[in-house]
Design a protein around this motif. Structure first.
Motif, PDB file in Angstrom:
ATOM      1  N   HIS A 227       0.978  -1.349  -0.224  1.00  0.00           N
ATOM      2  CA  HIS A 227       0.067  -0.064   0.065  1.00  0.00           C
ATOM      3  C   HIS A 227       0.781   1.318  -0.028  1.00  0.00           C
ATOM      4  O   HIS A 227       0.651   2.302  -0.755  1.00  0.00           O
ATOM      5  N   LEU A 228       1.951   1.215   1.003  1.00  0.00           N
ATOM      6  CA  LEU A 228       2.849   2.382   0.913  1.00  0.00           C
ATOM      7  C   LEU A 228       3.675   2.762  -0.391  1.00  0.00           C
ATOM      8  O   LEU A 228       3.522   3.722  -0.991  1.00  0.00           O
ATOM      9  N   ALA A 229       3.862   1.402  -1.279  1.00  0.00           N
ATOM     10  CA  ALA A 229       4.308   1.445  -2.447  1.00  0.00           C
ATOM     11  C   ALA A 229       3.661   2.475  -3.502  1.00  0.00           C
ATOM     12  O   ALA A 229       4.249   3.014  -4.418  1.00  0.00           O
ATOM     13  N   ALA A 230       2.301   2.164  -3.325  1.00  0.00           N
ATOM     14  CA  ALA A 230       1.427   2.887  -4.489  1.00  0.00           C
ATOM     15  C   ALA A 230       1.461   4.261  -3.984  1.00  0.00           C
ATOM     16  O   ALA A 230       0.978   5.161  -4.763  1.00  0.00           O
ATOM     17  N   ARG A 231       1.947   4.765  -2.956  1.00  0.00           N
ATOM     18  CA  ARG A 231       2.451   6.253  -2.642  1.00  0.00           C
ATOM     19  C   ARG A 231       3.907   6.572  -2.753  1.00  0.00           C
ATOM     20  O   ARG A 231       4.129   7.263  -1.862  1.00  0.00           O
ATOM     21  N   VAL A 232       4.655   5.833  -3.591  1.00  0.00           N
ATOM     22  CA  VAL A 232       6.156   6.033  -3.736  1.00  0.00           C
ATOM     23  C   VAL A 232       6.728   5.949  -2.304  1.00  0.00           C
ATOM     24  O   VAL A 232       7.679   6.634  -2.247  1.00  0.00           O
ATOM     25  N   THR A 233       6.329   5.092  -1.563  1.00  0.00           N
ATOM     26  CA  THR A 233       7.253   5.113  -0.086  1.00  0.00           C
ATOM     27  C   THR A 233       7.654   3.637  -0.030  1.00  0.00           C
ATOM     28  O   THR A 233       6.817   2.701  -0.010  1.00  0.00           O
TER      29      THR A 233
END
Length: 236
Positions: free
Chosen positions: A101-107
């Motif tokens: 989920h964080l990866a979907a917000r470049v994190t």
């Protein structure tokens, strides 16, 4: 605890609406606080930190992967420990599988401890976790970010959680966040420790919604009830 107050549904609804107004005020204040947190100035990370990972020795920049931001959970697992901290394990159960989920917000989300990678991997598999866990034992990363205190001393004089006070423990928990700038340099923008980690624990947040709450008041210390996930009794 005191005997509960029993009222009519109408009286309960009035009390609930009064509380709702306070909750809305709190939410708006939290939004303002989050904005202030995002507006903090940045400090460049000049040290060339090294981490042992499942894919070999890596630098801090590598831990970002393809992402612009990095969130680090500082997990209490000392160099000579045989197991990770029960409380940090409690928190890890709460952020397990959030990375997608964080990866979907470049994190990116990475867990970092000073224990050797081999110990971290054994414990990670025992707990059934899938998140990325790396060892900072080859560098001063944990010391520099205020979560490791060799010999329970703090030569920096900063103390834990910006307190300037003696620590008395060799490992403590925290979260730090970093951003990669357009020119590839890395900047540190935020760290939080102690009770600042509460908001990351969904189990605590759910308990805070209940009538009994966390009911830790009569325990020798908060979280005295917490065990590693495989150490609770079958009826625990």
């Amino acid at each position: 605890m005191p005997s509960p107050q029993i009222v009519s549904r109408e009286d309960w609804l009035k009390a609930r609406k009064d509380l709702l107004a306070r909750e809305k005020d709190f939410t708006r204040e939290r939004d303002r606080l989050s904005a202030a947190r995002r507006a903090l100035p940045l400090v460049l990370v000049e040290e060339d930190y090294a981490f042992d990972t499942r894919n070999g020795r890596k630098g801090l920049s590598d831990l970002f992967g393809p992402h612009r931001q990095l969130v680090v959970y500082h997990f209490m697992f000392g160099r000579d420990w045989e197991e990770g901290c029960p409380s940090c394990s409690f928190w890890a159960d709460n952020y397990e599988k959030l990375d997608v989920h964080l990866a979907a917000r470049v994190t990116a989300l990475v867990t970092i401890s000073t224990a050797p990678l081999e110990k971290l991997e054994v414990y990670r598999k025992r707990m059934g976790w899938t998140f990325n866990w790396v060892s900072s034992g080859a560098s001063s990363f944990n010391n520099d970010f205020g979560v490791s205190f060799p010999d329970r001393e703090d030569p920096s004089g900063r103390g834990y959680n910006y307190s300037g006070q003696p620590v008395g423990m060799e490992e403590l928990p925290g979260v730090s966040t970093f951003v990669k700038l357009d020119d590839g340099r890395i900047a540190h923008n935020y760290s939080t420790y102690g009770r600042g980690l509460d908001i990351l624990n969904m189990a605590y947040n759910l308990l805070d919604l209940t009538h009994l709450g966390r009911h830790e008041e009569d325990l020798p210390y908060a979280q005295a009830w917490v065990k590693r996930r495989d150490q609770y009794g079958v009826n625990g």
